[in-house]
Write an enzyme that holds these catalytic residues in place. Structure first.
Site, PDB file in Angstrom:
ATOM      1  CB  ALA A   1      -0.920  -0.004   1.222  1.00 27.15           C
ATOM      2  CG  ASP A   2       3.222   4.610  -1.228  1.00 28.48           C
ATOM      3  OD1 ASP A   2       4.243   4.112  -0.736  1.00 28.48           O
ATOM      4  OD2 ASP A   2       3.077   5.839  -1.384  1.00 28.48           O
TER       5      ASP A   2
END
Length: 184
Positions: free
Chosen positions: A60-61
């Site tokens: 995730a980012d």
């Protein structure tokens, strides 16, 4: 923390990628913020997934962009203060991406966009906010945590709450249920 709160057992394995270099390269090539967030999430999931055959790996980012400028996590309180001054009284977009790999192969992805409108707070308020929340703010893109004192910075938030916190949780849970990881 979001996944654990939802009852999903996880193991955290940081991915060794040079996020700054990837982001800088993509931005220099004119990539939109959405694509930058997605690429970073995928790189993380692939890197860890390559070492975990037969396991689902989530990467995730988040990417924050305001008036065409990309913001990173501030490195210190002075940079946090500068970011908040630049963002106050304006709207910015926060892109949250999640990619799931099965081993090294990306099998699912989702990117959301939230529009965050900061109110025009005073310098005195900013000083008080950083005095109370500065240590946490330094570790967050945009120098705020909505779930903590950062909520006081905003006049309007449009978008998924969990995505603002860093993960499109409901969509991730939906995929995990489909794969039999989360039992209904």
């Amino acid at each position: 923390a979001l996944l654990r709160s939802a009852g999903v057992e996880i193991e955290v394995r940081p991915a060794a990628i040079d996020e700054a270099a990837v982001k800088q390269s993509m931005v220099a090539e004119g990539a939109p913020a959405r694509d930058v967030a997605d690429a970073l999430a995928e790189m993380k999931a692939r890197r860890v997934g390559a070492k975990a055959p037969g396991r689902l790996v989530l990467g995730a980012d988040q990417v924050l962009v305001c008036d065409g400028r990309f913001y990173d996590k501030p490195v210190d309180l002075a940079e946090a203060q500068a970011q908040l001054r630049a963002l106050r009284g304006a709207s910015h977009h926060l892109y949250s991406a999640a990619v799931i790999c099965d081993g090294p192969d990306a099998v699912w992805r989702h990117v959301t966009r939230a529009t965050m409108t900061m109110r025009a707070f005073s310098d005195a308020f900013l000083e008080r906010y950083l005095a109370r929340n500065g240590a946490e703010a330094v570790g967050c893109v945009g120098a705020y945590r909505l779930e903590a004192g950062g909520s006081q910075l905003f006049s309007k938030v449009e978008g998924d709450y969990f995505s603002v916190l860093g993960l499109p949780l409901l969509e991730v849970l939906g995929y995990l249920r489909m794969r039999g990881v989360c039992v209904e």
